[in-house]
Design a protein around this motif. Structure first.
Motif, PDB file in Angstrom:
ATOM      1  N   GLY A  86       0.800  -1.219   0.000  1.00 33.98           N
ATOM      2  CA  GLY A  86       0.000   0.000   0.000  1.00 33.98           C
ATOM      3  C   GLY A  86       0.837   1.275   0.000  1.00 33.98           C
ATOM      4  N   LEU A  87       2.099   1.161  -0.335  1.00 35.46           N
ATOM      5  CA  LEU A  87       2.995   2.325  -0.351  1.00 35.46           C
ATOM      6  C   LEU A  87       3.326   2.715  -1.784  1.00 35.46           C
ATOM      7  CD1 LEU A  87       5.528   1.278   2.463  1.00 35.46           C
ATOM      8  CD2 LEU A  87       3.453   2.665   2.700  1.00 35.46           C
ATOM      9  N   THR A  88       3.970   3.890  -1.911  1.00 33.32           N
ATOM     10  CA  THR A  88       4.477   4.343  -3.206  1.00 33.32           C
ATOM     11  C   THR A  88       5.987   4.163  -3.224  1.00 33.32           C
ATOM     12  OG1 THR A  88       4.716   6.608  -2.410  1.00 33.32           O
ATOM     13  CG2 THR A  88       2.606   6.017  -3.442  1.00 33.32           C
ATOM     14  N   LEU A  89       6.571   4.293  -4.410  1.00 34.22           N
ATOM     15  CA  LEU A  89       8.000   4.048  -4.552  1.00 34.22           C
ATOM     16  C   LEU A  89       8.830   4.985  -3.690  1.00 34.22           C
ATOM     17  CD1 LEU A  89      10.295   2.531  -5.939  1.00 34.22           C
ATOM     18  CD2 LEU A  89      10.154   4.158  -7.841  1.00 34.22           C
ATOM     19  N   ASP A  90       8.413   6.248  -3.609  1.00 37.76           N
ATOM     20  CA  ASP A  90       9.216   7.203  -2.836  1.00 37.76           C
ATOM     21  C   ASP A  90       9.116   6.968  -1.323  1.00 37.76           C
ATOM     22  OD1 ASP A  90       6.587   7.947  -2.728  1.00 37.76           O
ATOM     23  OD2 ASP A  90       6.979  10.098  -2.801  1.00 37.76           O
ATOM     24  N   GLN A  91       8.180   6.100  -0.901  1.00 36.35           N
ATOM     25  CA  GLN A  91       8.067   5.785   0.523  1.00 36.35           C
ATOM     26  C   GLN A  91       8.927   4.582   0.924  1.00 36.35           C
ATOM     27  OE1 GLN A  91       3.684   5.492   0.388  1.00 36.35           O
ATOM     28  NE2 GLN A  91       3.640   7.013   2.042  1.00 36.35           N
ATOM     29  N   LEU A  92       9.512   3.886  -0.050  1.00 36.12           N
ATOM     30  CA  LEU A  92      10.347   2.733   0.247  1.00 36.12           C
ATOM     31  C   LEU A  92      11.749   3.172   0.655  1.00 36.12           C
ATOM     32  CD1 LEU A  92       9.459   0.271  -2.681  1.00 36.12           C
ATOM     33  CD2 LEU A  92       8.427   0.407  -0.409  1.00 36.12           C
ATOM     34  N   GLU A  93      12.379   2.358   1.488  1.00 32.19           N
ATOM     35  CA  GLU A  93      13.777   2.572   1.853  1.00 32.19           C
ATOM     36  C   GLU A  93      14.647   1.591   1.078  1.00 32.19           C
ATOM     37  OE1 GLU A  93      14.259   2.121   6.035  1.00 32.19           O
ATOM     38  OE2 GLU A  93      12.890   3.780   6.551  1.00 32.19           O
ATOM     39  N   GLN A  94      15.932   1.951   0.950  1.00 34.24           N
ATOM     40  CA  GLN A  94      16.879   1.048   0.303  1.00 34.24           C
ATOM     41  C   GLN A  94      17.911   0.587   1.322  1.00 34.24           C
ATOM     42  OE1 GLN A  94      18.667   2.275  -3.379  1.00 34.24           O
ATOM     43  NE2 GLN A  94      16.780   3.205  -4.172  1.00 34.24           N
ATOM     44  N   HIS A  95      18.101  -0.752   1.406  1.00 37.14           N
ATOM     45  CA  HIS A  95      19.098  -1.337   2.293  1.00 37.14           C
ATOM     46  C   HIS A  95      20.082  -2.143   1.445  1.00 37.14           C
ATOM     47  CE1 HIS A  95      16.381  -1.223   6.151  1.00 37.14           C
ATOM     48  NE2 HIS A  95      16.438  -0.041   5.511  1.00 37.14           N
ATOM     49  N   ASP A  96      21.228  -2.445   2.043  1.00 40.85           N
ATOM     50  CA  ASP A  96      22.255  -3.212   1.340  1.00 40.85           C
ATOM     51  C   ASP A  96      22.599  -4.477   2.124  1.00 40.85           C
ATOM     52  OD1 ASP A  96      22.988  -1.457  -0.946  1.00 40.85           O
ATOM     53  OD2 ASP A  96      23.457  -0.051   0.672  1.00 40.85           O
ATOM     54  N   ASP A  97      22.922  -5.528   1.384  1.00 44.20           N
ATOM     55  CA  ASP A  97      23.513  -6.716   1.985  1.00 44.20           C
ATOM     56  C   ASP A  97      24.585  -7.240   1.033  1.00 44.20           C
ATOM     57  OD1 ASP A  97      22.192  -7.977  -0.090  1.00 44.20           O
ATOM     58  OD2 ASP A  97      20.717  -8.977   1.170  1.00 44.20           O
ATOM     59  N   LYS A  98      25.064  -8.432   1.259  1.00 43.81           N
ATOM     60  CA  LYS A  98      26.155  -8.975   0.449  1.00 43.81           C
ATOM     61  C   LYS A  98      25.765  -9.123  -1.019  1.00 43.81           C
ATOM     62  CE  LYS A  98      28.248 -11.568   4.266  1.00 43.81           C
ATOM     63  NZ  LYS A  98      28.631 -12.917   4.774  1.00 43.81           N
ATOM     64  N   LYS A  99      24.475  -9.258  -1.266  1.00 40.57           N
ATOM     65  CA  LYS A  99      24.012  -9.465  -2.643  1.00 40.57           C
ATOM     66  C   LYS A  99      23.667  -8.163  -3.351  1.00 40.57           C
ATOM     67  CE  LYS A  99      22.187 -14.085  -1.696  1.00 40.57           C
ATOM     68  NZ  LYS A  99      21.003 -14.973  -1.746  1.00 40.57           N
ATOM     69  N   GLY A 100      23.750  -7.037  -2.618  1.00 39.38           N
ATOM     70  CA  GLY A 100      23.470  -5.753  -3.243  1.00 39.38           C
ATOM     71  C   GLY A 100      22.321  -5.024  -2.577  1.00 39.38           C
ATOM     72  N   ALA A 101      21.853  -3.940  -3.223  1.00 41.70           N
ATOM     73  CA  ALA A 101      20.797  -3.092  -2.668  1.00 41.70           C
ATOM     74  C   ALA A 101      19.421  -3.704  -2.926  1.00 41.70           C
ATOM     75  CB  ALA A 101      20.872  -1.700  -3.272  1.00 41.70           C
ATOM     76  N   PHE A 102      18.493  -3.512  -1.955  1.00 41.75           N
ATOM     77  CA  PHE A 102      17.123  -3.991  -2.106  1.00 41.75           C
ATOM     78  C   PHE A 102      16.183  -3.021  -1.394  1.00 41.75           C
ATOM     79  CE2 PHE A 102      18.978  -5.899   1.657  1.00 41.75           C
ATOM     80  CZ  PHE A 102      18.011  -5.728   2.638  1.00 41.75           C
ATOM     81  N   TYR A 103      14.909  -3.067  -1.804  1.00 38.98           N
ATOM     82  CA  TYR A 103      13.907  -2.175  -1.226  1.00 38.98           C
ATOM     83  C   TYR A 103      13.371  -2.756   0.084  1.00 38.98           C
ATOM     84  CZ  TYR A 103      13.734   0.313  -5.684  1.00 38.98           C
ATOM     85  OH  TYR A 103      14.052   1.046  -6.797  1.00 38.98           O
ATOM     86  N   VAL A 104      13.009  -1.846   0.983  1.00 41.02           N
ATOM     87  CA  VAL A 104      12.383  -2.220   2.245  1.00 41.02           C
ATOM     88  C   VAL A 104      11.181  -1.318   2.477  1.00 41.02           C
ATOM     89  CG1 VAL A 104      12.637  -2.338   4.750  1.00 41.02           C
ATOM     90  CG2 VAL A 104      14.511  -3.100   3.277  1.00 41.02           C
ATOM     91  N   ALA A 105      10.040  -1.950   2.779  1.00 42.77           N
ATOM     92  CA  ALA A 105       8.841  -1.187   3.121  1.00 42.77           C
ATOM     93  C   ALA A 105       8.729  -1.113   4.637  1.00 42.77           C
ATOM     94  CB  ALA A 105       7.600  -1.851   2.536  1.00 42.77           C
ATOM     95  N   VAL A 106       8.661   0.080   5.175  1.00 42.44           N
ATOM     96  CA  VAL A 106       8.468   0.282   6.605  1.00 42.44           C
ATOM     97  C   VAL A 106       7.019   0.705   6.812  1.00 42.44           C
ATOM     98  CG1 VAL A 106       9.188   1.527   8.655  1.00 42.44           C
ATOM     99  CG2 VAL A 106      10.884   0.917   6.908  1.00 42.44           C
ATOM    100  N   ILE A 107       6.267  -0.170   7.473  1.00 38.89           N
ATOM    101  CA  ILE A 107       4.828   0.063   7.634  1.00 38.89           C
ATOM    102  C   ILE A 107       4.533   0.286   9.104  1.00 38.89           C
ATOM    103  CG2 ILE A 107       2.527  -0.895   7.241  1.00 38.89           C
ATOM    104  CD1 ILE A 107       3.829  -2.744   5.134  1.00 38.89           C
ATOM    105  N   ASP A 108       3.999   1.436   9.416  1.00 37.03           N
ATOM    106  CA  ASP A 108       3.602   1.758  10.780  1.00 37.03           C
ATOM    107  C   ASP A 108       2.105   1.538  10.928  1.00 37.03           C
ATOM    108  OD1 ASP A 108       6.091   2.611  11.910  1.00 37.03           O
ATOM    109  OD2 ASP A 108       5.976   4.377  10.622  1.00 37.03           O
ATOM    110  N   LYS A 109       1.753   0.662  11.877  1.00 38.61           N
ATOM    111  CA  LYS A 109       0.344   0.408  12.162  1.00 38.61           C
ATOM    112  C   LYS A 109       0.026   0.966  13.536  1.00 38.61           C
ATOM    113  CE  LYS A 109       0.046  -3.839   9.406  1.00 38.61           C
ATOM    114  NZ  LYS A 109      -0.280  -5.295   9.425  1.00 38.61           N
TER     115      LYS A 109
END
Length: 682
Positions: free
Chosen positions: A90-113
């Motif tokens: 239920g989020l938009t692209l600009d609301q996603l965060e980007q994290h990194d691990d050994k395989k590279g960057a990936f998106y993370v959705a932070v949802i506050d309920k």
């Protein structure tokens, strides 16, 4: 923390649905509340004919705020993958965060309920529960869309806290929740408000409603037995009927009536079945003669004449029902005393299965098989044949046509009326048994012979036409028939090799395997391990169920000892070494070890132990004394352990190596003569 009280008030809920409906209400609501973040201390559900009730104690006032991090696709992943992730969060692209691990960057959705008030959550959960309630059957009425088992009239839903009771605001199909309910339809019809579960239950009782089903059942039973005792009589116990009647009334009023004298000579089972099935009456018998003489009915109302009018009406209806039963009984007795031939002829017109012929054809097969089995079970062959010929005759009687549950029982009455021997008549009733795991098993020889023949004919017939159970489907109750054979054989300690009955054909091994599978289920309840059963099934004579179980019990008892458990490890080690050597050398080491090539003391001791064990095992196995055979085998534990500790099997000398491998082969042969220990796990 507040308490929650819910009542769903409707027209009469069928008694058979009430207990499950109460359980479903509790499960659906509590699961929904917990999933939404609320907790509670205890919950209890109740049912009466006109209401489902749920009481929940110490419910949290609101759910906790939750912060959820949900891992998404890699940065640069295909656009469709990203779109799907955004839809799920239920989020938009600009609301996603980007994290990194050994395989590279990936998106993370932070949802506050954020936390929510309990009332809001309850309203949502209860509406969903009501709209999706799993009634076996439901109906829709008026212009609404709601489906319920019967028209739903009102919803009581209150949260009870320190400041009093608060109605949970909600509406389902125009029915708004409130804090009011009604009592008995006639004796307490006025609406009243409630402030807590305790207040609710107390006011219901004043309005002539017992909320708890067990309280209603206890009241019925205590009053019924008291009235019967006062008249020197006894109520026939029927827990199923008691539970059903408790679900038919909100305020039980117990009344005892008389059965007209003209019906008292009917068999007690006929009276009891007729009153139970048609009127929901309890049978009341004379404590000395056992004859059914009166009945108990349970009204749902107190009347000015103490139930006299209700009782008169019930007695008139009962007399009409029993007049039918007496007519059936008299007609059936006339046919029975004349030899039952019309019934037997009529079975020729009843198809058992289009590939297996009529019931008459089946009876002829069962009779022949019963005569064949009779000597094995100690029955008179002619009586077994005669009993099988008439065992199903009552299926054509009028009484069994009206009350199918009396099949067999009526056959016994009719066989006695026809002048048949007691053993022959008893088989008419007993040959159906056992019908389930808790049902009694016949022990009279003639009854056992016919019961076995009946079930074995069913199994062999359907296997012959390739109509076997598949998965959960078993339309011809073949699993039950096999379990019946197993119980008849084992509980009567019979020696009945099934292979002789099946004969040599394309399906006999499949049917025997089916029996072994059913036997595993049966023995599981006796705590006999499945691998122990497999080890015994692999041995000769596994079609003799009594022999098979005797062997399995002895093996399990041995494995429960230290010597037995450790012997298995020694056997497996010997078998593994031997198998590897035979594969490597391309020969079978089964020529017999020679003690003259033994060098080590442990080697010589094992020779002596094997000689002693073999001398004990062979006669014990011949005598089917499996306990003695297993005990002799277990004595090998110590010598085998010492042998592997002190002796190198794969010696440099080929003569020593072959001799020692042949000794391992002897260990294997001796152990496998008792049971296939390769099947034992661990």
């Amino acid at each position: 923390m507040p308490d929650l009280l819910i009542e769903l008030f409707s027209e009469e809920i069928p008694a058979r649905m009430q207990a499950q409906a109460a359980a479903d209400l509790q499960k659906l609501v509590t699961n929904g509340l917990v999933e939404a973040g609320l907790t509670y201390a205890a919950a209890a559900a109740f049912a009466t004919p006109r209401r489902l009730v749920l009481s929940i104690e110490d419910l949290t006032a609101e759910s906790r705020a939750v912060r959820e991090e949900r891992k998404g696709p890699k940065v640069g992943a295909p656009e469709k993958a990203l779109e799907g992730f955004l839809r799920s969060t239920g989020l938009t692209l600009d609301q996603l965060e980007q994290h990194d691990d050994k395989k590279g960057a990936f998106y993370v959705a932070v949802i506050d309920k954020p936390g929510r008030k309990a009332a809001d959550i309850i309203a949502e959960v209860l509406e969903q529960t009501i709209r999706n309630f799993p009634w076996p059957k439901s109906m829709r009425w008026g212009n609404g869309t709601l489906r319920w088992v019967r028209p739903l009239h009102s919803i009581l839903c209150i949260l009870v806290g320190d400041d009093g009771a608060e109605v949970v605001p909600m509406d389902v199909d125009g029915i708004a929740a409130g804090n009011t309910t009604r009592g008995h339809r006639f004796m307490g019809p006025d609406a009243f408000s409630v402030t807590s579960f305790e207040d609710y239950e107390a006011k219901l009782k004043r309005a002539k409603v017992m909320l708890r089903a067990d309280e209603r059942a206890d009241a019925i039973w205590q009053d019924a037995t008291s009235q019967a005792f006062a008249n020197g009589l006894d109520v026939v116990e029927d827990r199923g009927l008691l539970a059903e009647v408790a679900g038919l009334v909100e305020w039980p009023v117990v009344l005892m009536g008389r059965i007209d004298d003209q019906f008292l000579d009917l068999p007690a089972e006929v009276l009891q079945t007729s009153m139970k099935e048609h009127q929901k009456f309890f049978s009341v018998r004379d404590t000395k003669s056992g004859r059914i003489e009166r009945f108990i009915t349970v009204a749902n109302i107190e009347t000015a004449d103490d139930g006299a009018t209700i009782l008169n009406g019930n007695q008139r209806v009962l007399s009409a029902r029993l007049a039918d039963a007496k007519f059936f009984w008299d007609n059936d007795l006339r046919i029975a005393k004349a030899g039952m031939q019309p019934w037997l002829d009529g079975l020729a017109n009843v198809t058992f299965h289009n590939k297996l012929g009529s019931q008459r054809d089946r009876i002829d097969r069962i009779a022949a098989l019963a005569r064949d089995i009779a000597p094995v079970v100690g029955a008179d062959a002619d009586q077994a044949f005669e009993a099988a010929q008439i065992a199903k005759a009552d299926l054509r009687s009028e009484m069994v046509g009206e009350f199918p549950e009396l099949q067999g029982l009526m056959g016994r009455y009719y066989a006695l009326a026809a002048g048949r021997a007691e053993a022959v008549a008893a088989a008419s009733e007993a040959h159906w048994k056992p019908q389930g795991p808790s049902d009694m098993v016949p022990t009279a020889p003639v009854s056992v012979a016919v019961a076995l023949a009946d079930k074995l004919d069913t199994l062999t017939g359907f296997w012959a036409i390739d109509e076997k159970p598949t998965g959960s489907k078993d339309p011809f109750a073949l699993r039950r028939a096999a379990l019946g054979v197993i119980r008849l054989v084992l509980e009567n300690d019979l020696r009945l090799p099934l292979g002789r009955i099946f004969g040599e054909n394309s399906w006999s091994l499949s049917l025997l395997s089916f029996f072994h599978d059913r036997l595993k289920v049966y023995l599981k309840d006796l705590n006999i391990r499945h691998d122990v059963i497999d080890a015994c099934i692999a041995m000769p004579g596994s079609d003799d169920l009594t022999l098979l179980v005797k062997r399995a019990k002895a093996l399990q008892a041995t494995l429960e000892t230290d010597d037995g458990e450790n012997l298995i490890q020694g056997f497996k080690r010997a078998n593994n070494i031997l198998t590897q050597a035979e594969e490597k050398d391309g020969v079978e080491y089964s020529y017999g070890a020679d003690i003259k090539f033994a060098e080590e003391p442990a080697e010589k001791a094992l020779f002596a132990a094997l000689d002693t064990a073999e001398a004990q095992i062979a006669p014990a196995m011949k005598a089917e004394d499996f306990g003695a055979a297993m005990a002799a085998m277990a004595t090998l534990r110590g010598p085998i352990d010492q042998f592997f500790t002190d002796v190198q099997v794969n010696a440099e000398s080929q003569i020593l190596r072959r001799n020692r491998l042949n000794m391992l082969s002897r260990i294997r042969q001796i152990c496998l003569s008792v049971a296939d220990l390769t099947k034992i796990e661990g």
